[in-house]
Design a protein around this motif. Structure first.
Motif, PDB file in Angstrom:
ATOM      1  N   GLU A 151       0.606  -1.325  -0.254  1.00  0.00           N
ATOM      2  CA  GLU A 151       0.233   0.151  -0.007  1.00  0.00           C
ATOM      3  C   GLU A 151       0.740   1.148   0.240  1.00  0.00           C
ATOM      4  N   LYS A 152       0.811   2.152  -0.735  1.00  0.00           N
ATOM      5  CA  LYS A 152       1.427   3.433  -1.189  1.00  0.00           C
ATOM      6  C   LYS A 152       0.008   4.690  -0.270  1.00  0.00           C
ATOM      7  N   VAL A 153       0.336   4.882   0.740  1.00  0.00           N
ATOM      8  CA  VAL A 153      -0.042   6.387   0.565  1.00  0.00           C
ATOM      9  C   VAL A 153       0.244   7.412   1.306  1.00  0.00           C
ATOM     10  N   ASP A 154      -0.341   9.171   1.945  1.00  0.00           N
ATOM     11  CA  ASP A 154       0.098   9.839   1.760  1.00  0.00           C
ATOM     12  C   ASP A 154       0.032   9.970   3.288  1.00  0.00           C
ATOM     13  N   LEU A 155       1.254  10.553   3.991  1.00  0.00           N
ATOM     14  CA  LEU A 155       2.147  10.814   5.088  1.00  0.00           C
ATOM     15  C   LEU A 155       1.916  11.893   5.899  1.00  0.00           C
ATOM     16  N   THR A 156       1.286  12.219   6.923  1.00  0.00           N
ATOM     17  CA  THR A 156       1.719  13.354   7.951  1.00  0.00           C
ATOM     18  C   THR A 156       2.579  13.090   8.994  1.00  0.00           C
ATOM     19  N   LEU A 157       3.973  13.694   9.509  1.00  0.00           N
ATOM     20  CA  LEU A 157       4.701  13.536  10.769  1.00  0.00           C
ATOM     21  C   LEU A 157       4.482  14.827  11.256  1.00  0.00           C
ATOM     22  N   THR A 158       4.413  14.855  12.774  1.00  0.00           N
ATOM     23  CA  THR A 158       4.702  16.224  12.679  1.00  0.00           C
ATOM     24  C   THR A 158       6.005  15.729  14.310  1.00  0.00           C
TER      25      THR A 158
END
Length: 166
Positions: A151-158
């Protein structure tokens, strides 16, 4: 004695190196996650970039392998990441079991929230010898594909906190 001379021995002055001020970071990295699902684990790799409040570390690369259980909403994160910017880098490692990825639902599609801590385990350039722990918050939307499917997905990490430098 001639002018400017003395019979007294000069007193040595001690100089102490000033401790470097911690580098504050509150950077949001946006990128991609590639995750291979199986019956017993998830093998993931992530990449991302940040444009502000990142201490000069604009690029994120990381990977890990996580044990999964069918029907379980949360998994414990165990993996490593590197933040880079020019000649400077910072190595991070998830603090387990305090770092988790939890789906809103046990099966996909679902939104997944990432919460935890990343311990600084090394660095280069101005971050050589750095230490500290950063707070990690993030999210992605999972379709939770069939086992054996990547699975290839958009990721947001802070990442937020203070980097203690030497």
């Amino acid at each position: 004695c001639p002018t400017g001379w003395s019979t007294k021995k000069p007193v040595a002055t001690k100089t102490t190196a000033a401790a470097a001020a911690p580098v504050a970071i509150n950077a949001t990295y946006k990128g991609k996650m590639s995750a291979l699902w199986s019956d017993s684990s998830i093998d993931a790799s992530v990449t991302g970039t940040s444009s502000s409040s990142n201490g000069g570390l604009s690029d994120l690369v990381g990977s890990g392998s996580y044990a999964s259980q069918e029907g379980d909403k949360c998994i414990t994160l165990a993996g490593e990441a590197t933040l880079k910017g020019g000649a400077d880098s910072l190595k991070l490692e998830f603090v387990t079991p305090k770092s988790t990825a939890c789906g809103k639902d046990a099966d996909g599609p679902t939104s997944v929230e990432i919460n935890g801590l990343a311990k600084i385990t090394g660095g280069t350039g101005k971050y050589a010898g750095a230490s500290g722990t950063l707070k990690v918050d993030g999210s992605f939307a999972s379709k939770h594909p069939a086992n054996g499917v990547t699975e290839k997905v958009d990721l947001t990490l802070t990442l937020s906190g203070s980097i203690v430098t030497k």
